[in-house]
Enzyme design. Structure first.
Site, PDB file in Angstrom:
ATOM      1  N   THR A 122       0.835  -1.218   0.000  1.00  0.00           N
ATOM      2  CA  THR A 122       0.000   0.000   0.000  1.00  0.00           C
ATOM      3  C   THR A 122       0.868   1.266   0.000  1.00  0.00           C
ATOM      4  OG1 THR A 122      -0.237  -0.034   2.411  1.00  0.00           O
ATOM      5  CG2 THR A 122      -1.983  -1.099   1.120  1.00  0.00           C
ATOM      6  N   SER A 182       1.606  -1.495   7.791  1.00  0.00           N
ATOM      7  CA  SER A 182       0.284  -2.138   7.820  1.00  0.00           C
ATOM      8  C   SER A 182      -0.622  -1.446   6.811  1.00  0.00           C
ATOM      9  CB  SER A 182      -0.385  -2.007   9.194  1.00  0.00           C
ATOM     10  OG  SER A 182      -1.668  -2.613   9.162  1.00  0.00           O
ATOM     11  N   TYR A 195      -7.989  -5.669  11.318  1.00  0.00           N
ATOM     12  CA  TYR A 195      -7.080  -4.568  11.665  1.00  0.00           C
ATOM     13  C   TYR A 195      -7.080  -4.343  13.176  1.00  0.00           C
ATOM     14  CZ  TYR A 195      -5.020   0.156  11.322  1.00  0.00           C
ATOM     15  OH  TYR A 195      -4.223   1.275  11.442  1.00  0.00           O
ATOM     16  N   VAL A 244       8.194  -7.270   6.084  1.00  0.00           N
ATOM     17  CA  VAL A 244       8.697  -7.325   7.472  1.00  0.00           C
ATOM     18  C   VAL A 244       8.145  -8.519   8.256  1.00  0.00           C
ATOM     19  CG1 VAL A 244       9.177  -4.867   7.602  1.00  0.00           C
ATOM     20  CG2 VAL A 244       6.958  -5.714   8.356  1.00  0.00           C
TER      21      VAL A 244
END
Ligand code: UDP
Length: 335
Positions: free
Chosen positions: A35, A75, A145, A57
């Site tokens: 993203t 994220s 999330y 990661v």
């Protein structure tokens, strides 16, 4: 300081890279670009204290040489993104946080977690203080999330208590500004891009739900203050396992290691934001009402008393000023 930032090619991560380089630090940015975008870092390529590494990661993190801080910002972060990448979101919050904490521990570096107001879910208390435990539906689409970040916070506190890692956790509330992606689905970017291109502004639900918007520069200021605050305890004092196991540990919410809200408490309804954007962009546009996504929080507003006391921080950029700067940015991109 030598600082590694995961997710440094994202909206917030890239602004953070700018600020840390401006303060004279060395910055290594790790991002898999699902993203994030290199466009956000183009102006930093070739900078002598900056390095970019394209990497996921969630995989083992190698880093040669000493590090003073590891900042975990990787994220997917807009609801549209984490619905598109649900498993990547869970993995980067869980496995990615584990890798980043492991690296911080190995290097005896400070660890900084980008958490979120989503840990409060659809809150039953407003404004939300850090002591509120939240109201999260773990199996809702947006649970990927919320739960990833809740796990990340739990893992961070465990590394702090068990291994004595010097940790910081920021709970980031809605943030806006230049470098948001035009189509990342968030309300401010959606409304500005829709208004600039003469399309109807899409209101989800009745538009009576509230959010509180912080301009990115204010957020980055709060984050750097929290990062720079020195720990008041040694590694051994932070690993007080006796007290952790038998006495329940120290009271929560009292040190710089406990989570801290950073956001702007100026709360508006979604309808109010739409009308504000319409008024600032002089093109005639309609409003179009669409169904409210599942478990969309009805209210959100940060209680920032901890940040004010601990960091002597408060937001400075008004919504009018911040929106004007953001509209300028999008005008060049789409308008
Ligand atoms: N929203 C909206 N229209 C849009 C995008 C979002 O009405 O085009 C609403 C969304 O349902 C939510 C609020 O705006 O109530 C903020 O959404 P955003 O995706 O920016 O982030 P959230 O705060 O929900 O994580």
């Amino acid at each position: 300081m030598r600082i590694l930032i995961t997710g440094g090619a994202g909206f917030l991560g890239s602004h953070l890279c700018d600020r840390l380089l401006g303060m004279g630090h060395q910055v290594t940015c790790v991002d898999n670009l699902i993203t994030g975008s290199l466009d956000n870092l183009a102006h930093l390529m070739g900078h002598e204290r900056f390095r970019f590494v394209q990497y996921n990661v969630c995989d083992y993190l190698f880093f040669e040489g000493p590090l003073d801080a590891v900042m975990h910002f990787a994220s997917p972060a807009s609801p549209q993104d984490y619905l598109e990448f649900p498993i990547a979101t869970l993995k980067v919050g869980a496995l990615g946080t584990h890798r980043a904490l492991g690296l911080a521990k190995a290097k005896n570096a400070r660890f900084f977690l980008a958490s979120t107001s989503e840990v409060y879910g659809d809150p039953l208390v407003s404004p939300q203080p850090e002591s509120y435990w939240g109201n999260v539906n773990p199996i809702s689409p947006r649970g990927v999330y919320d739960e990833a970040k809740r796990f990340a916070e739990a893992l961070t506190m465990a590394y702090h208590r068990y291994h004595g890692v010097d940790t910081r956790i920021v709970r980031i509330f809605n943030t806006y500004g230049p470098r948001m992606r035009p189509h990342d689905g968030r309300v401010v970017s959606n409304f500005i891009v829709q208004a600039l291109t003469g399309k109807p502004l899409t209101i989800f639900g009745t538009g009576s739900q509230t959010r509180s918007f912080c301009y990115v520069d204010d957020l980055v200021e709060g984050i750097t203050r929290l990062l720079m605050i020195p720990s008041d305890r040694t590694r051994e004092q932070r690993t007080d396992r006796q007290s952790f196991l038998y006495k329940g540990g120290e009271p929560a919410g009292e040190t710089m290691h406990d989570p801290i809200n950073i956001g702007n408490p100026h709360e508006l309804t979604v309808l109010e934001i739409a009308k504000k954007v319409q008024a600032m962009i002089d093109k005639p546009t309609q409003l179009e009402f669409k169904p409210l996504p599942a478990d969309d929080p009805k209210v959100r507003c940060p209680d920032i008393r901890r940040a004010q006391a601990l960091l002597e921080w408060a937001p400075k950029v008004s919504l009018d000023e911040g929106l004007a700067r953001t509209i300028d940015y999008f005008r060049k991109k789409v308008g």
